[in-house]
Every structure is written in C-alpha cells, then in structure tokens.
Design a protein around this motif. Sequence first.
Motif, PDB file in Angstrom:
ATOM      1  N   GLY A 284     -23.357  -8.662 -84.702  1.00 56.89           N
ATOM      2  CA  GLY A 284     -22.447  -9.677 -85.210  1.00 56.89           C
ATOM      3  C   GLY A 284     -21.009  -9.429 -84.821  1.00 56.89           C
ATOM      4  N   GLU A 287     -20.498 -10.638 -81.385  1.00 57.55           N
ATOM      5  CA  GLU A 287     -20.422 -12.098 -81.329  1.00 57.55           C
ATOM      6  C   GLU A 287     -19.053 -12.598 -81.771  1.00 57.55           C
ATOM      7  OE1 GLU A 287     -22.903 -15.947 -83.040  1.00 57.55           O
ATOM      8  OE2 GLU A 287     -23.875 -13.985 -82.894  1.00 57.55           O
ATOM      9  N   ILE A 288     -18.503 -11.992 -82.810  1.00 59.11           N
ATOM     10  CA  ILE A 288     -17.165 -12.374 -83.244  1.00 59.11           C
ATOM     11  C   ILE A 288     -16.134 -12.011 -82.182  1.00 59.11           C
ATOM     12  CG2 ILE A 288     -15.359 -11.931 -84.961  1.00 59.11           C
ATOM     13  CD1 ILE A 288     -17.603 -11.583 -87.026  1.00 59.11           C
ATOM     14  N   VAL A 348     -18.720  -9.896 -91.020  1.00 61.51           N
ATOM     15  CA  VAL A 348     -19.889 -10.247 -90.214  1.00 61.51           C
ATOM     16  C   VAL A 348     -20.931 -10.878 -91.133  1.00 61.51           C
ATOM     17  CG1 VAL A 348     -21.770  -9.379 -88.799  1.00 61.51           C
ATOM     18  CG2 VAL A 348     -19.473  -8.417 -88.540  1.00 61.51           C
ATOM     19  N   GLN A 351     -25.998 -15.291 -88.580  1.00 64.26           N
ATOM     20  CA  GLN A 351     -25.773 -15.991 -87.324  1.00 64.26           C
ATOM     21  C   GLN A 351     -25.229 -17.397 -87.580  1.00 64.26           C
ATOM     22  OE1 GLN A 351     -29.238 -16.473 -84.750  1.00 64.26           O
ATOM     23  NE2 GLN A 351     -27.942 -16.034 -82.976  1.00 64.26           N
ATOM     24  N   ARG A 354     -21.568 -17.186 -88.419  1.00 62.85           N
ATOM     25  CA  ARG A 354     -20.756 -16.956 -87.229  1.00 62.85           C
ATOM     26  C   ARG A 354     -20.612 -18.240 -86.414  1.00 62.85           C
ATOM     27  NH1 ARG A 354     -24.008 -12.146 -87.525  1.00 62.85           N
ATOM     28  NH2 ARG A 354     -25.331 -12.700 -85.754  1.00 62.85           N
TER      29      ARG A 354
END
Length: 369
Positions: A284, A287-288, A348, A351, A354
């Motif tokens: 996560g 991804e951020i 985080v 999904q 996010r």
Amino acid sequence: MSQKTIPFTPLVDSLPAAIPFIGPETLERQRGKPFDARIGANESAFGMSPKAIAAVIEEAPRSAWYGDSLSWPLRAALADHHGVDPDEILIGAGIDALLGNVVRILAGPGAAVVTSAGAYPTFNYHVTGFGAALKTVPYRDDAEDPDALIAEIKETGAPLAYFANPDNPMGTWYDAGTIQRLIDRIPDGCVLVLDEAYIDFAPDGTAPALDPANPKVLRMRTFSKAHGMAGLRIGYTIAHKDLITGLNKVRNHFENNRLAQVAALASLQDLSFVQSVCQEVARGREEINAIAKGLGLTALPSATNFVAIDMGRDGDYARTVLKELDARGVFVRMPGVAPLDRCIRVTVGTQQDRKIFGERLTEVLASLA
C-alpha cells in the motif's frame, strides 16, 4: 442567586479545553455523513487476526467480570516473546495511557520535559496536564534529531524525554545503532520514552536490542497498529523493574478489559497474520508513493502504516488540500508544526481506500491549480 464557581485546581483552570485529536466520528457528525475513505488515524484497515476475533467471541460472556488486574497470561507470553522477565513488562490501555502515567511518576509540576516540535501530541497533552514544562527541539531533515534532543536534556536538566522510532507524523526512522547511541547518551537523572508503536512495519535492524536492566529507557509497544486493535486499547512497556514498580503505584489496575487481554494474547500467537498485514501495508505504501509521483508530488520514505506526502508548498496550502479532501469524503491528517505541515499524512487503507484517495486528490489539485 449568585453564580457558583467550580473549584478547579489552578493547574486545570489554566489548561485549554482541547484534546490532541478530533476523532473521525466527531468529524463525521460535523459533516453530516460518513467518510468514504477513513485513512487519517493510522488504524489498521485489515482488522484483527481471526484467532483474536474468536477469542473475543469466546470471552464475551465473561465480560461481567473484571479483567486480570495483572494481565498475567499476556505479560508471560510477551516476556517469552521478547526474552525478558514478566516483571519488566506492564500492560496499559494503549501507549497513550502508559505515557500519562510515565509523566505522572517522573515529571512533577514545573519539571522540564523534552520532545520534538511536531511529534506525537498526546505526549505533550499529558506533560501539560500534569503541570510539567514542555521543551521542544526542531526536526532535522524531516526526522527527529537525536543530537538536539540530548543537548536540550542537558541544558534543561529534564527528568524525562520522548523520541519515536519510527516517527509519527513523518514516518521516518533511524537504524538500531543510531537509536542505541541515543540511549547510551541519556544523562543520569533522565529517562527516555522510546515510542516504537510502528516497529512492526519497520525494516529489520531498526530496533536495538531490548535491555530492561537499563533504568534510563522505557520501550513502548502497542497492539493498535499491525495487530489491528486500536479500538480495544491495549499496549505495553518494557522497562527496568523499578520503573515498572513506579508505574504500578499509580496506574488504574483494572483498565485492561478482559476482551482486550484475550485478543492480544491470541494475536501474539498468530504472528503469520501480523506479517501478512505488514506485507499488505508495504504494498500500500508503494501504491501511495506512485499516486504522489503521478501528481508531481513527493512521498517521504516511510517505515510505518502511513505515508507523508510533501504537497510542495507551505502549511496553508496543505491545510486547504486537507479541507478539500474532507469535503470530498476522504479523512486524512497532517503534521501541525512548520515545516512539517507542508505535508499531509495518509494511512495505508484498503485497495479501495487508496483508489478513492488517488481519484479525489487528483480532483482537489485540479481545483486548486
């Protein structure tokens, strides 16, 4: 009829009517609807171990009974896990409750207490609440500064100091060698609170070896983060037996409820679940980082379950971004002191969290361009 005055103590009368954090539920009541993405309080989005949930369900019928005032089964398991004596461990209602009692036993009214400007506000809340004098040093390169901390301790003669590794709110961290050198430099007459709430997410080699024989440091750990038990309020400190004795003199002996105790014990016996959470958090974070990079922003390296994103301007701009995200149903937070407040801090989440964050941050930046 004359107005009656409540006889608060002078200390309480002098304190602001404020708390360290406004909870997300309060914010939702203010905005009149729930958030679409609750990613501001560094809670775990991945829940508790199934074994912990089963333990809570099994124990629930016995909730009419007080919890074990000594939390003995959990302390014994933690002692075995960490290779220390059970008498070198104290369980509390999260690190927050432990911090309050540490301040109470070590920093009397007027005593200097050293921390970093912008570090964990709840520690500061306890310091002022017990009448001690908060002394702060600035961050250096978005990280707490061990050299400045030691210099201020020596300058003020502080009996207590605070340092987090990994750090909240920036997510930065030092290796074990650096932290051990900090511990070794704590002068006589001072105790260091080393807050390791996020240590489960950090790289190997971040935490120095535990040494409860050293009376100059209290190591703080929690089940709130990787174990997913923020709502159960349970954490612990590892420290010299004399420090534990001092804390036992003032603590609320029944603050650790039965359900929290059995859940923590079960989770400690399911470390594969905790490891899976840490792996998901690592994914996560990446991804951020990618979301930030795609928007021309910089995400700070993090060893926690959150990421600080540098918004590229000043605190006023970051606060505007925060306000606009709130209006769009995304709950995040930010550091409160310059220059750290140029960042927003994003937990985080799942999904889906996010995805929502990326889409709505894109909208916000476009609206402010």
